[in-house]
Structure formats: structure tokens, C-alpha cells
Design a protein around this motif. Structure first.
Motif, PDB file in Angstrom:
ATOM      1  N   ARG A 172      -6.353  29.678  33.224  1.00  0.00           N
ATOM      2  CA  ARG A 172      -7.623  30.377  33.445  1.00  0.00           C
ATOM      3  C   ARG A 172      -7.899  31.390  32.343  1.00  0.00           C
ATOM      4  O   ARG A 172      -9.043  31.539  31.889  1.00  0.00           O
ATOM      5  CB  ARG A 172      -7.593  31.058  34.814  1.00  0.00           C
ATOM      6  N   LEU A 173      -6.873  32.089  31.908  1.00  0.00           N
ATOM      7  CA  LEU A 173      -7.055  33.075  30.845  1.00  0.00           C
ATOM      8  C   LEU A 173      -7.360  32.420  29.505  1.00  0.00           C
ATOM      9  O   LEU A 173      -8.085  32.985  28.676  1.00  0.00           O
ATOM     10  CB  LEU A 173      -5.803  33.946  30.724  1.00  0.00           C
ATOM     11  N   LEU A 174      -6.850  31.219  29.286  1.00  0.00           N
ATOM     12  CA  LEU A 174      -7.056  30.520  28.013  1.00  0.00           C
ATOM     13  C   LEU A 174      -8.301  29.626  28.028  1.00  0.00           C
ATOM     14  O   LEU A 174      -8.694  29.095  26.994  1.00  0.00           O
ATOM     15  CB  LEU A 174      -5.833  29.667  27.690  1.00  0.00           C
ATOM     16  N   ARG A 175      -8.919  29.492  29.177  1.00  0.00           N
ATOM     17  CA  ARG A 175     -10.045  28.566  29.311  1.00  0.00           C
ATOM     18  C   ARG A 175     -11.184  28.822  28.322  1.00  0.00           C
ATOM     19  O   ARG A 175     -11.784  27.871  27.813  1.00  0.00           O
ATOM     20  CB  ARG A 175     -10.583  28.615  30.745  1.00  0.00           C
ATOM     21  N   PRO A 176     -11.527  30.061  27.988  1.00  0.00           N
ATOM     22  CA  PRO A 176     -12.634  30.259  27.045  1.00  0.00           C
ATOM     23  C   PRO A 176     -12.410  29.653  25.665  1.00  0.00           C
ATOM     24  O   PRO A 176     -13.375  29.298  24.992  1.00  0.00           O
ATOM     25  CB  PRO A 176     -12.744  31.788  26.969  1.00  0.00           C
ATOM     26  N   THR A 177     -11.159  29.525  25.235  1.00  0.00           N
ATOM     27  CA  THR A 177     -10.896  29.038  23.872  1.00  0.00           C
ATOM     28  C   THR A 177     -10.226  27.677  23.840  1.00  0.00           C
ATOM     29  O   THR A 177     -10.245  27.012  22.799  1.00  0.00           O
ATOM     30  CB  THR A 177     -10.011  30.037  23.100  1.00  0.00           C
ATOM     31  N   ALA A 178      -9.612  27.232  24.930  1.00  0.00           N
ATOM     32  CA  ALA A 178      -8.858  25.978  24.938  1.00  0.00           C
ATOM     33  C   ALA A 178      -9.782  24.777  24.777  1.00  0.00           C
ATOM     34  O   ALA A 178     -10.782  24.643  25.495  1.00  0.00           O
ATOM     35  CB  ALA A 178      -8.068  25.848  26.235  1.00  0.00           C
ATOM     36  N   ARG A 179      -9.435  23.899  23.836  1.00  0.00           N
ATOM     37  CA  ARG A 179     -10.216  22.686  23.605  1.00  0.00           C
ATOM     38  C   ARG A 179      -9.368  21.428  23.672  1.00  0.00           C
ATOM     39  O   ARG A 179      -9.894  20.325  23.820  1.00  0.00           O
ATOM     40  CB  ARG A 179     -10.912  22.760  22.227  1.00  0.00           C
ATOM     41  N   ALA A 180      -8.048  21.572  23.511  1.00  0.00           N
ATOM     42  CA  ALA A 180      -7.148  20.415  23.568  1.00  0.00           C
ATOM     43  C   ALA A 180      -5.818  20.859  24.157  1.00  0.00           C
ATOM     44  O   ALA A 180      -5.421  22.023  24.028  1.00  0.00           O
ATOM     45  CB  ALA A 180      -6.946  19.806  22.194  1.00  0.00           C
ATOM     46  N   LEU A 181      -5.144  19.914  24.819  1.00  0.00           N
ATOM     47  CA  LEU A 181      -3.866  20.210  25.449  1.00  0.00           C
ATOM     48  C   LEU A 181      -2.958  18.996  25.308  1.00  0.00           C
ATOM     49  O   LEU A 181      -3.369  17.868  25.605  1.00  0.00           O
ATOM     50  CB  LEU A 181      -4.083  20.572  26.920  1.00  0.00           C
ATOM     51  N   VAL A 182      -1.741  19.232  24.823  1.00  0.00           N
ATOM     52  CA  VAL A 182      -0.736  18.176  24.699  1.00  0.00           C
ATOM     53  C   VAL A 182       0.315  18.394  25.776  1.00  0.00           C
ATOM     54  O   VAL A 182       0.908  19.474  25.849  1.00  0.00           O
ATOM     55  CB  VAL A 182      -0.073  18.182  23.303  1.00  0.00           C
ATOM     56  N   VAL A 183       0.537  17.382  26.614  1.00  0.00           N
ATOM     57  CA  VAL A 183       1.547  17.465  27.667  1.00  0.00           C
ATOM     58  C   VAL A 183       2.757  16.644  27.241  1.00  0.00           C
ATOM     59  O   VAL A 183       2.630  15.453  26.942  1.00  0.00           O
ATOM     60  CB  VAL A 183       1.008  16.946  29.008  1.00  0.00           C
ATOM     61  N   LEU A 184       3.918  17.291  27.233  1.00  0.00           N
ATOM     62  CA  LEU A 184       5.154  16.628  26.830  1.00  0.00           C
ATOM     63  C   LEU A 184       5.882  16.091  28.058  1.00  0.00           C
ATOM     64  O   LEU A 184       6.520  16.835  28.793  1.00  0.00           O
ATOM     65  CB  LEU A 184       6.053  17.611  26.077  1.00  0.00           C
ATOM     66  N   GLY A 185       5.756  14.797  28.293  1.00  0.00           N
ATOM     67  CA  GLY A 185       6.498  14.160  29.366  1.00  0.00           C
ATOM     68  C   GLY A 185       5.740  13.998  30.666  1.00  0.00           C
ATOM     69  O   GLY A 185       4.756  14.705  30.937  1.00  0.00           O
ATOM     70  N   GLY A 186       6.227  13.071  31.491  1.00  0.00           N
ATOM     71  CA  GLY A 186       5.568  12.765  32.743  1.00  0.00           C
ATOM     72  C   GLY A 186       5.612  13.882  33.754  1.00  0.00           C
ATOM     73  O   GLY A 186       4.662  14.066  34.519  1.00  0.00           O
TER      74      GLY A 186
END
Length: 233
Positions: free
Chosen positions: A142-156
């Protein structure tokens, strides 16, 4: 209004899971022979990276003799060696190695976090422990929502833990939820009409995956480059 620094400070004081508290502190007391001269961190590990990051990386949990020792995500273990080398290679980290929290390493536009903040025995947190830890990730998103544009998830595991948190944090996650896979990319619209978030799946940088060749440095760099492009980095 709470800042990421405030959140990080609260994370480090958490004692919600007795089993994890006992384990992380026992590891910090007994240590590994190779690190007998270290003063282990032995506490929950906060996220690492700038408060205005546009690219987020989500792992699993701190390693017992890695982040649980150093106090910084993916720092001081073989998984971190692979991750930071790749981040440096694509211009997102100031150096290719991460050995301690005071080694001078900085990230450019990237923040690294995890759905579980304490080192779990056998790297396997229980469902209840995952649930206890979920609010930390949710607040961070929620705090990063204003700037976040991409997210990499490592693993299932990270994928399963992150998608519900993204839905709560304000992005529209389709139902049924997208399946994890290396190279998978899903664009999540913002529920309030704001900028979307592109979510990328990537095999975890664990020794099992990197030693067997399931994840190669080139494969990791490719995912990071694609995500960085979307994030404007």
C-alpha cells in the motif's frame, strides 16, 4: 501518515510467531562455524530499497545464516549472490555482491521484500505463520502503490502469497488467480483507475534451482530487464 521507514521499524520488533522467534534467536546464538565472529541480526528482516521504488521483488523468507545473520534481504547467502549479480548486470544495483548491511550496496528504483520476515525452520513457514506475516507485506504494498509499476515474484510460494495481498492493496487480480510460471507476465489494473502493475513470475534464486540449471543467470537477467523496462528504469 506512516512511512516505509516507520513500517520497517515496526517489522523488526515483531514477535507474533513463537516458533519463528525461538528458531531465529536460537540460530543467532549458536551460529554457523564460518560466521562465529558475527553478531547475528536474529530478528524479523524489513524490506530493502528506496521508498519510491517502481520495481518490487518479492522472495520467500530470510535465510537462517543469510538475512537472519546480516539483517538485510538476500544478503550474505548464495541466493543473494545470484540475485545481486543479476541486478548489477542490468544496472539496478551499485555492486554485484551483498555481504553485510553496511557494505555500501544501493538499489536503483528497486525494493526487495518477502511475505515472511523471519527465518523459518527448514525454510517452511506454517500457514498460520504466513497469515501472521501477511499484514506486513500488505502495508508495504500500500505504501509503495503510488510508484510501483512492476513486480517480480521469485518462486511459487511468493506468487501464492503475493497475489492476494496485491488484491487487498488495490490491484484487480483475476479469478481464478493466474498460475505461477517462469516468465509469466500478468498486467493488473488498479482498482481505482490508477496505473496498472505488471507482475512477472521467476523461478526462485535458491541453490536447488541455480545449481541444477532450472534458473540460469541469463534467465534471471531477462526477467529483470523486462520488468525494469516496464518500471521505467
Amino acid at each position: 501518515m506512516e512511512t516505509l521507514a516507520d513500517l520497517d521499524a515496526r517489522v523488526t520488533e515483531c514477535r507474533a510467531c513463537p516458533r519463528l522467534v525461538e528458531w531465529r534467536e536460537e540460530v543467532a546464538r549458536t551460529k554457523r562455524a564460518a560466521f562465529r565472529d558475527w553478531t547475528y541480526w536474529g530478528r524479523p528482516v524489513p524490506g530493502f530499497g528506496p521508498a519510491d521504488a517502481s520495481l518490487l521483488i518479492v522472495g520467500l523468507a530470510p535465510a537462517a545464516h543469510g538475512a537472519n545473520r546480516t539483517g538485510r534481504m538476500f544478503t550474505g547467502d548464495s541466493s543473494g549472490d545470484v540475485l545481486y549479480a543479476a541486478l548489477h548486470a542490468v544496472g539496478l544495483a551499485s555492486r554485484p555482491t551483498a555481504v553485510s548491511a553496511d557494505d555500501g550496496l544501493t538499489l536503483r528504483g528497486v525494493r526487495i521484500t518477502a511475505p515472511v520476515r523471519c527465518a523459518p525452520p527448514a525454510n517452511k513457514p506454517t500457514p498460520a505463520e504466513r497469515a501472521n506475516c501477511r499484514p506486513w507485506l500488505l502495508d508495504e504494498l500500500r505504501l509503495l502503490r503510488p510508484t510501483a509499476r512492476a513486480l517480480v515474484v521469485l518462486g511459487g510460494f511468493g506468487w501464492q502469497a503475493t497475489l492476494p495481498a496485491l488484491a487487498e492493496a488495490g490491484w484487480a487480480v483475476p479469478k481464478p488467480r493466474p498460475a505461477f510460471g517462469h516468465g509469466v507476465r500478468r498486467t493488473l489494473p488498479a482498482s481505482d483507475g490508477g496505473p496498472p502493475l505488471d507482475v512477472f513470475g521467476c523461478f526462485h534464486v535458491s541453490q536447488r534451482n541455480t545449481f541444477t540449471g532450472l534458473l540460469t543467470p541469463a534467465m534471471l537477467r531477462d526477467v529483470l530487464r523486462d520488468a525494469a523496462h516496464v518500471a521505467g528504469l
